[in-house]
Design a protein around this motif. Structure first.
Motif, PDB file in Angstrom:
ATOM      1  N   MET A   1       0.850  -1.204   0.000  1.00 37.28           N
ATOM      2  CA  MET A   1       0.000   0.000   0.000  1.00 37.28           C
ATOM      3  C   MET A   1       0.883   1.250   0.000  1.00 37.28           C
ATOM      4  SD  MET A   1      -2.986   1.034   2.694  1.00 37.28           S
ATOM      5  CE  MET A   1      -3.927   2.544   2.492  1.00 37.28           C
ATOM      6  N   ALA A   2       0.549   2.197  -0.845  1.00 38.69           N
ATOM      7  CA  ALA A   2       1.338   3.424  -0.964  1.00 38.69           C
ATOM      8  C   ALA A   2       1.294   4.226   0.332  1.00 38.69           C
ATOM      9  CB  ALA A   2       0.817   4.273  -2.113  1.00 38.69           C
ATOM     10  N   LYS A   3       2.428   4.837   0.646  1.00 38.50           N
ATOM     11  CA  LYS A   3       2.534   5.655   1.840  1.00 38.50           C
ATOM     12  C   LYS A   3       2.793   7.110   1.459  1.00 38.50           C
ATOM     13  CE  LYS A   3       4.458   2.359   5.223  1.00 38.50           C
ATOM     14  NZ  LYS A   3       4.369   1.134   4.422  1.00 38.50           N
ATOM     15  N   THR A   4       2.551   7.984   2.428  1.00 35.69           N
ATOM     16  CA  THR A   4       2.909   9.387   2.290  1.00 35.69           C
ATOM     17  C   THR A   4       4.050   9.685   3.242  1.00 35.69           C
ATOM     18  OG1 THR A   4       0.657  10.038   1.652  1.00 35.69           O
ATOM     19  CG2 THR A   4       2.122  11.767   2.480  1.00 35.69           C
ATOM     20  N   TRP A   5       5.123  10.238   2.703  1.00 32.91           N
ATOM     21  CA  TRP A   5       6.330  10.536   3.469  1.00 32.91           C
ATOM     22  C   TRP A   5       6.573  12.037   3.468  1.00 32.91           C
ATOM     23  CZ3 TRP A   5      10.194   6.464   4.572  1.00 32.91           C
ATOM     24  CH2 TRP A   5       9.767   5.180   4.181  1.00 32.91           C
ATOM     25  N   MET A   6       7.102  12.543   4.571  1.00 35.40           N
ATOM     26  CA  MET A   6       7.599  13.911   4.599  1.00 35.40           C
ATOM     27  C   MET A   6       9.079  13.847   4.960  1.00 35.40           C
ATOM     28  SD  MET A   6       6.178  17.357   6.466  1.00 35.40           S
ATOM     29  CE  MET A   6       6.830  18.956   5.920  1.00 35.40           C
ATOM     30  N   ILE A   7       9.923  14.380   4.088  1.00 36.76           N
ATOM     31  CA  ILE A   7      11.369  14.260   4.241  1.00 36.76           C
ATOM     32  C   ILE A   7      12.009  15.643   4.128  1.00 36.76           C
ATOM     33  CG2 ILE A   7      13.467  13.151   3.374  1.00 36.76           C
ATOM     34  CD1 ILE A   7      11.674  11.094   1.950  1.00 36.76           C
ATOM     35  N   THR A   8      12.851  15.987   5.071  1.00 34.11           N
ATOM     36  CA  THR A   8      13.560  17.259   4.980  1.00 34.11           C
ATOM     37  C   THR A   8      14.873  17.069   4.227  1.00 34.11           C
ATOM     38  OG1 THR A   8      14.705  16.935   7.107  1.00 34.11           O
ATOM     39  CG2 THR A   8      12.584  18.078   7.154  1.00 34.11           C
ATOM     40  N   GLY A   9      15.245  18.081   3.463  1.00 34.30           N
ATOM     41  CA  GLY A   9      16.525  18.058   2.761  1.00 34.30           C
ATOM     42  C   GLY A   9      16.608  17.021   1.663  1.00 34.30           C
ATOM     43  N   VAL A  10      15.761  17.149   0.632  1.00 33.96           N
ATOM     44  CA  VAL A  10      15.715  16.133  -0.421  1.00 33.96           C
ATOM     45  C   VAL A  10      16.484  16.521  -1.681  1.00 33.96           C
ATOM     46  CG1 VAL A  10      13.487  15.299   0.401  1.00 33.96           C
ATOM     47  CG2 VAL A  10      13.550  16.978  -1.458  1.00 33.96           C
ATOM     48  N   SER A  11      17.246  17.595  -1.635  1.00 33.83           N
ATOM     49  CA  SER A  11      17.954  18.027  -2.842  1.00 33.83           C
ATOM     50  C   SER A  11      19.212  17.213  -3.110  1.00 33.83           C
ATOM     51  CB  SER A  11      18.318  19.517  -2.747  1.00 33.83           C
ATOM     52  OG  SER A  11      19.177  19.749  -1.648  1.00 33.83           O
ATOM     53  N   SER A  12      19.713  16.496  -2.089  1.00 35.77           N
ATOM     54  CA  SER A  12      20.932  15.709  -2.285  1.00 35.77           C
ATOM     55  C   SER A  12      21.008  14.618  -1.231  1.00 35.77           C
ATOM     56  CB  SER A  12      22.170  16.605  -2.196  1.00 35.77           C
ATOM     57  OG  SER A  12      22.290  17.170  -0.898  1.00 35.77           O
ATOM     58  N   GLY A  13      22.034  13.778  -1.330  1.00 35.03           N
ATOM     59  CA  GLY A  13      22.291  12.764  -0.318  1.00 35.03           C
ATOM     60  C   GLY A  13      21.178  11.749  -0.154  1.00 35.03           C
ATOM     61  N   PHE A  14      21.019  11.280   1.077  1.00 36.73           N
ATOM     62  CA  PHE A  14      20.012  10.258   1.344  1.00 36.73           C
ATOM     63  C   PHE A  14      18.605  10.768   1.070  1.00 36.73           C
ATOM     64  CE2 PHE A  14      23.395   8.782   4.392  1.00 36.73           C
ATOM     65  CZ  PHE A  14      23.735   7.647   3.661  1.00 36.73           C
ATOM     66  N   GLY A  15      18.366  12.049   1.326  1.00 35.38           N
ATOM     67  CA  GLY A  15      17.041  12.606   1.067  1.00 35.38           C
ATOM     68  C   GLY A  15      16.661  12.490  -0.392  1.00 35.38           C
ATOM     69  N   ASP A  27       4.869   5.892  -4.111  1.00 33.18           N
ATOM     70  CA  ASP A  27       4.554   6.587  -2.870  1.00 33.18           C
ATOM     71  C   ASP A  27       4.495   8.097  -3.112  1.00 33.18           C
ATOM     72  OD1 ASP A  27       4.539   4.156  -1.646  1.00 33.18           O
ATOM     73  OD2 ASP A  27       6.121   4.606  -0.202  1.00 33.18           O
ATOM     74  N   ARG A  28       3.943   8.803  -2.146  1.00 33.94           N
ATOM     75  CA  ARG A  28       3.886  10.269  -2.199  1.00 33.94           C
ATOM     76  C   ARG A  28       4.957  10.829  -1.281  1.00 33.94           C
ATOM     77  NH1 ARG A  28       0.019  13.669  -3.754  1.00 33.94           N
ATOM     78  NH2 ARG A  28      -1.475  11.936  -3.873  1.00 33.94           N
ATOM     79  N   VAL A  29       5.654  11.871  -1.733  1.00 36.28           N
ATOM     80  CA  VAL A  29       6.698  12.497  -0.932  1.00 36.28           C
ATOM     81  C   VAL A  29       6.478  13.991  -0.839  1.00 36.28           C
ATOM     82  CG1 VAL A  29       9.161  12.982  -0.707  1.00 36.28           C
ATOM     83  CG2 VAL A  29       8.419  10.748  -1.553  1.00 36.28           C
ATOM     84  N   ILE A  30       6.439  14.481   0.392  1.00 37.94           N
ATOM     85  CA  ILE A  30       6.485  15.921   0.644  1.00 37.94           C
ATOM     86  C   ILE A  30       7.942  16.191   1.004  1.00 37.94           C
ATOM     87  CG2 ILE A  30       5.588  17.825   2.029  1.00 37.94           C
ATOM     88  CD1 ILE A  30       3.395  15.441   2.825  1.00 37.94           C
ATOM     89  N   GLY A  31       8.662  16.824   0.112  1.00 43.08           N
ATOM     90  CA  GLY A  31      10.087  17.013   0.311  1.00 43.08           C
ATOM     91  C   GLY A  31      10.449  18.468   0.484  1.00 43.08           C
ATOM     92  N   THR A  32      11.264  18.760   1.485  1.00 38.99           N
ATOM     93  CA  THR A  32      11.664  20.148   1.708  1.00 38.99           C
ATOM     94  C   THR A  32      13.051  20.406   1.132  1.00 38.99           C
ATOM     95  OG1 THR A  32      12.839  20.012   3.847  1.00 38.99           O
ATOM     96  CG2 THR A  32      10.418  19.999   3.898  1.00 38.99           C
ATOM     97  N   VAL A  33      13.206  21.601   0.583  1.00 40.49           N
ATOM     98  CA  VAL A  33      14.480  22.050   0.014  1.00 40.49           C
ATOM     99  C   VAL A  33      14.631  23.536   0.315  1.00 40.49           C
ATOM    100  CG1 VAL A  33      14.499  20.358  -1.868  1.00 40.49           C
ATOM    101  CG2 VAL A  33      13.388  22.572  -2.202  1.00 40.49           C
ATOM    102  N   ARG A  34      15.845  24.035   0.202  1.00 42.17           N
ATOM    103  CA  ARG A  34      16.054  25.476   0.317  1.00 42.17           C
ATOM    104  C   ARG A  34      15.970  26.133  -1.050  1.00 42.17           C
ATOM    105  NH1 ARG A  34      21.478  26.348   3.345  1.00 42.17           N
ATOM    106  NH2 ARG A  34      22.014  24.472   2.165  1.00 42.17           N
ATOM    107  N   SER A  35      16.143  25.326  -2.106  1.00 37.99           N
ATOM    108  CA  SER A  35      16.029  25.800  -3.485  1.00 37.99           C
ATOM    109  C   SER A  35      15.557  24.637  -4.343  1.00 37.99           C
ATOM    110  CB  SER A  35      17.384  26.300  -4.001  1.00 37.99           C
ATOM    111  OG  SER A  35      17.354  26.475  -5.405  1.00 37.99           O
ATOM    112  N   THR A  36      14.699  24.927  -5.314  1.00 42.15           N
ATOM    113  CA  THR A  36      14.160  23.856  -6.154  1.00 42.15           C
ATOM    114  C   THR A  36      15.080  23.460  -7.310  1.00 42.15           C
ATOM    115  OG1 THR A  36      13.005  25.458  -7.555  1.00 42.15           O
ATOM    116  CG2 THR A  36      11.788  24.565  -5.650  1.00 42.15           C
ATOM    117  N   ALA A  37      16.208  24.147  -7.465  1.00 42.17           N
ATOM    118  CA  ALA A  37      17.074  23.922  -8.626  1.00 42.17           C
ATOM    119  C   ALA A  37      17.463  22.457  -8.808  1.00 42.17           C
ATOM    120  CB  ALA A  37      18.329  24.788  -8.515  1.00 42.17           C
ATOM    121  N   LYS A  38      17.851  21.786  -7.715  1.00 44.54           N
ATOM    122  CA  LYS A  38      18.348  20.416  -7.817  1.00 44.54           C
ATOM    123  C   LYS A  38      17.251  19.362  -7.912  1.00 44.54           C
ATOM    124  CE  LYS A  38      22.832  21.075  -5.548  1.00 44.54           C
ATOM    125  NZ  LYS A  38      23.714  20.616  -4.447  1.00 44.54           N
TER     126      LYS A  38
END
Length: 277
Positions: A1-15, A27-38
């Protein structure tokens, strides 16, 4: 079953790696970034399941506001992943007050703010998961990493306490302790203090060799590590501490054994300070 995740710092690395794997799996991801460029490619490729949010985790009030808005918008969020952070290298006296404040506000206070904001929503929905991306550096300390270790030892103590507080509400907490991995943590985002010649040639500046890819890359595979983190969200009884990387586990066990052996020599010393009625 699909989950909804909220993850901080998704522009690089493990995020970033986790987000890619989760989105590709549906799955659905709410991902936070400081800039959308990456993450422009992910925004374009997954317009319906990737909700990209601008957030600087050093702003605690904004962290709470962002988490509340995400919960209101998406309803149940199954897994909250506190991932945003970076490495800071240098001897304690080489670090500026600005560098110290910044890493504390990002790695420690930012993680605390995010987890605190998530708890009410997880409690009200009857459970869920909190995953804190730490490091085996939350158990093992090396010279030249004092403030980084301070943030990781600190967040691990916080999470161990929180895990006990929220367990009655069906909320599980996992502290992920990766070893060295081939991510931007070492080869891009790491920050180095203004170094002093007094420490040249000592173990305190040994990190300079580690940060140079010419001296060999870290053994950890970010994709495999991300996959293990994702899989942990489906386990019935998740680990409180999850070490990723054989070298990291070996170093952690050795450190804890040495620490325990030292404590076991202190029986008489400890008892000597008790009040004897």
């Amino acid at each position: 079953m699909a989950k909804t995740w909220m993850i901080t710092g998704v522009s690089s690395g493990f995020g970033r790696e986790m987000t890619e794997q989760l989105l590709s799996a549906g799955d659905r991801v709410i991902g936070t970034v400081r800039s959308t460029a990456k993450v422009a490619d992910l925004i374009k490729k997954y317009p319906d399941t990737f909700d990209c949010v601008i957030l600087d985790v050093t702003d605690a009030a904004k962290v709470t506001e962002t988490v509340n808005e995400a919960a209101a918008k998406h309803g149940r969020i199954d897994v909250y992943v506190s991932n945003a952070g970076y490495g800071l290298f240098g001897a304690a006296e080489e670090l500026s007050l600005e560098e110290i404040d910044r890493i504390l506000n990002t790695n420690l206070r930012g993680s605390i703010a995010f987890i605190r904001a998530a708890i009410p929503h997880l409690r009200k929905q009857g459970g869920g998961r909190i995953i804190q991306i730490s490091s085996y550096g939350g158990q093992v300390a090396y010279p030249g990493n004092s403030l980084y270790h301070a943030t990781k030892f600190g967040i691990e103590g916080f999470c161990e306490s929180v895990a006990q507080e929220v367990a009655p509400f069906g909320i599980d907490v996992t502290i992920v302790e990766p070893g060295g991995a081939r991510t931007e943590f070492r080869y891009g985002s790491a920050r180095v203090a203004k170094l002093m010649p007094e420490y040249d040639g000592s173990a305190t500046h040994a990190f300079l060799k580690m940060l140079d890819p010419k001296n060999g890359l870290a053994p950890g595979d970010p994709a495999k590590m991300a996959a293990r983190i994702i899989e942990s969200a489906d386990t019935e009884k998740p680990l409180l501490h999850m070490v990723l990387g054989s070298q990291a586990l070996k170093a952690t066990i050795a450190t804890l054994q040495k620490r325990l052996a030292e404590y076991e020599t202190e029986t008489e010393l400890a008892a000597s300070t008790d009040i004897v009625e």
